[in-house]
Write a protein that holds these residues in place. Sequence first.
Motif, mmCIF file in Angstrom:
data_model
loop_
_atom_site.group_PDB
_atom_site.id
_atom_site.type_symbol
_atom_site.label_atom_id
_atom_site.label_comp_id
_atom_site.label_asym_id
_atom_site.label_seq_id
_atom_site.Cartn_x
_atom_site.Cartn_y
_atom_site.Cartn_z
ATOM 1 N N ASP A 58 60.252 100.635 -2.142
ATOM 2 C CA ASP A 58 59.073 101.371 -1.661
ATOM 3 C C ASP A 58 57.810 100.568 -1.943
ATOM 4 O OD1 ASP A 58 58.746 101.614 -4.389
ATOM 5 O OD2 ASP A 58 59.306 103.737 -4.459
ATOM 6 N N ALA A 59 56.665 101.169 -1.601
ATOM 7 C CA ALA A 59 55.397 100.443 -1.703
ATOM 8 C C ALA A 59 55.137 99.989 -3.141
ATOM 9 C CB ALA A 59 54.260 101.333 -1.208
ATOM 10 N N GLY A 60 55.468 100.852 -4.110
ATOM 11 C CA GLY A 60 55.234 100.515 -5.522
ATOM 12 C C GLY A 60 56.004 99.264 -5.915
ATOM 13 N N LEU A 61 57.251 99.180 -5.510
ATOM 14 C CA LEU A 61 58.049 98.003 -5.843
ATOM 15 C C LEU A 61 57.532 96.772 -5.089
ATOM 16 C CD1 LEU A 61 61.693 97.418 -6.452
ATOM 17 C CD2 LEU A 61 60.811 96.385 -4.372
ATOM 18 N N LEU A 62 57.232 96.957 -3.812
ATOM 19 C CA LEU A 62 56.807 95.804 -3.003
ATOM 20 C C LEU A 62 55.518 95.192 -3.559
ATOM 21 C CD1 LEU A 62 57.659 97.325 0.484
ATOM 22 C CD2 LEU A 62 58.850 95.427 -0.630
ATOM 23 N N ALA A 63 54.632 96.044 -4.107
ATOM 24 C CA ALA A 63 53.377 95.532 -4.666
ATOM 25 C C ALA A 63 53.626 94.578 -5.833
ATOM 26 C CB ALA A 63 52.507 96.707 -5.115
ATOM 27 N N TYR A 78 69.583 103.636 5.813
ATOM 28 C CA TYR A 78 68.565 102.880 5.061
ATOM 29 C C TYR A 78 67.450 103.791 4.541
ATOM 30 C CZ TYR A 78 66.706 102.826 9.828
ATOM 31 O OH TYR A 78 66.286 103.189 11.087
ATOM 32 N N ASN A 79 67.833 105.034 4.208
ATOM 33 C CA ASN A 79 66.811 105.943 3.693
ATOM 34 C C ASN A 79 66.367 105.586 2.277
ATOM 35 O OD1 ASN A 79 69.611 107.031 3.538
ATOM 36 N ND2 ASN A 79 68.648 108.397 2.063
ATOM 37 N N ASN A 80 67.051 104.600 1.651
ATOM 38 C CA ASN A 80 66.567 104.077 0.362
ATOM 39 C C ASN A 80 65.427 103.073 0.555
ATOM 40 O OD1 ASN A 80 68.746 102.430 1.529
ATOM 41 N ND2 ASN A 80 68.439 101.088 -0.216
ATOM 42 N N ILE A 81 65.165 102.690 1.809
ATOM 43 C CA ILE A 81 64.110 101.698 2.084
ATOM 44 C C ILE A 81 62.975 102.371 2.839
ATOM 45 C CG2 ILE A 81 63.570 99.562 3.338
ATOM 46 C CD1 ILE A 81 66.425 98.678 2.989
ATOM 47 N N ASP A 82 61.768 102.220 2.338
ATOM 48 C CA ASP A 82 60.596 102.694 3.073
ATOM 49 C C ASP A 82 60.225 101.577 4.057
ATOM 50 O OD1 ASP A 82 58.058 103.309 3.992
ATOM 51 O OD2 ASP A 82 57.418 104.203 2.097
ATOM 52 N N VAL A 83 60.696 101.761 5.298
ATOM 53 C CA VAL A 83 60.550 100.675 6.287
ATOM 54 C C VAL A 83 59.069 100.439 6.600
ATOM 55 C CG1 VAL A 83 61.144 99.918 8.627
ATOM 56 C CG2 VAL A 83 62.848 101.086 7.237
ATOM 57 N N LYS A 84 58.294 101.507 6.633
ATOM 58 C CA LYS A 84 56.859 101.338 6.937
ATOM 59 C C LYS A 84 56.182 100.534 5.820
ATOM 60 C CE LYS A 84 52.553 103.557 8.103
ATOM 61 N NZ LYS A 84 51.830 102.812 7.062
ATOM 62 N N ALA A 85 56.545 100.869 4.571
ATOM 63 C CA ALA A 85 55.953 100.119 3.451
ATOM 64 C C ALA A 85 56.359 98.641 3.551
ATOM 65 C CB ALA A 85 56.407 100.721 2.122
ATOM 66 N N CYS A 86 57.586 98.374 3.974
ATOM 67 C CA CYS A 86 58.022 96.981 4.160
ATOM 68 C C CYS A 86 57.167 96.315 5.230
ATOM 69 C CB CYS A 86 59.496 96.918 4.572
ATOM 70 S SG CYS A 86 60.628 97.257 3.227
ATOM 71 N N SER A 87 56.995 97.004 6.366
ATOM 72 C CA SER A 87 56.186 96.420 7.452
ATOM 73 C C SER A 87 54.763 96.160 6.965
ATOM 74 C CB SER A 87 56.153 97.361 8.662
ATOM 75 O OG SER A 87 57.458 97.613 9.093
ATOM 76 N N ASP A 88 54.187 97.122 6.242
ATOM 77 C CA ASP A 88 52.820 96.947 5.735
ATOM 78 C C ASP A 88 52.722 95.743 4.799
ATOM 79 O OD1 ASP A 88 52.131 99.179 7.164
ATOM 80 O OD2 ASP A 88 52.069 100.532 5.430
ATOM 81 N N ALA A 89 53.821 95.494 4.080
ATOM 82 C CA ALA A 89 53.813 94.375 3.120
ATOM 83 C C ALA A 89 54.316 93.082 3.766
ATOM 84 C CB ALA A 89 54.696 94.743 1.920
ATOM 85 N N GLY A 90 54.631 93.130 5.072
ATOM 86 C CA GLY A 90 55.128 91.924 5.753
ATOM 87 C C GLY A 90 56.531 91.545 5.318
ATOM 88 N N VAL A 91 57.301 92.531 4.918
ATOM 89 C CA VAL A 91 58.680 92.279 4.465
ATOM 90 C C VAL A 91 59.646 92.769 5.535
ATOM 91 C CG1 VAL A 91 60.404 92.955 2.719
ATOM 92 C CG2 VAL A 91 58.055 92.430 2.015
#
Length: 320
Positions: A58-63, A78-91
């Motif tokens: 999620d966003a917290g981990l990606l940061a 893939y409900n364990n992955i916040d796909v939007k947070a990944c996209s926002d982080a370029g992941v």
Amino acid sequence: MKPRVLVTREVFAEVLDYLERHFDVSSNQADQPFSPDALAKALSDKDGALTVLTDRIDAGLLAKCPKLKVVCNIAVGYNNIDVKACSDAGVMATNTPGVLDDSTADFTWALILAAARRVTEAEAYVRAGEWKGWKLKQFLGADVHHATLGILGLGRIGQAVARRARGFEMNVLYHEPKRLPADVEKACGAAYVNFYELLSRADILTIHVPYSSATHHLVGAAQIAKMKPTAVLIHAARGGVVDDAALIAALRRGTIAAAGLDVFDNEPALNPDFLKLANVVMTPHIASSSTATRRNMAMLAAENLVAALTTGKPPNLLNP
Ligand code: DGY
């Protein structure tokens, strides 16, 4: 220098060998799930990760993981992955569609037959030494052949379940938010009905929808109340789609006859009241777990990881 990747849980040796040909690999082959903090720490200097459904991305981990470019889940869900947070982080995020449909459909049939014909209940009785002789009315169950199978979610797995129903000469109904093309319905021998018709007509209801906020407790007390008292509910999709507390109450009251479940709310901490019920067959989220399929899933995730970090174009990208 080779890119650095983390394999968060145990995988097959050939998958690790393949990854090691491309990357500097750290792997958690001890297979203890990482806590969120430990996962963030382990990923803080990595370019990519091979993850499973117990890893929350999620966003917290990606940061905390500035170098991370891709997360490759070994699962179609893939409900364990916040796909939007990944996209926002370029992941990039990937999953493993296609390779587990048949094994999951096979296992759905194992649950259908076990729950309808009371296989695990009868087996426990034999193992406990309680079988003293044949009786005409012993472990009476429900017939599967010629029954009406209701499929909630006629995606790849739902379709594979429907095709298998032919051998049992069943009447197959399905519901999807949007009716599928006629050629798909024909190939599956499945007729479209609305959700409430599906619930009320099915002798066996099997659920094959992904989990999301839109499908959270999609099958709850109100929906189960529409089912026949003789109906069997099968769930091998994702925990959270069925309201387990409502299902337990219905199984206890005889609102429906039985259930076969591979997934649960808050798994693995399933509701302990399930354990008090004889009319439920339970397995630990293993519907895709044939040796070949789990190997194919892990290898497909590894191929996604290699493609992502070499070409930037993994085949199963969720956030193009
Ligand atoms: C999936 O692929 O989503 C399965 O639930 C993993 O077992």
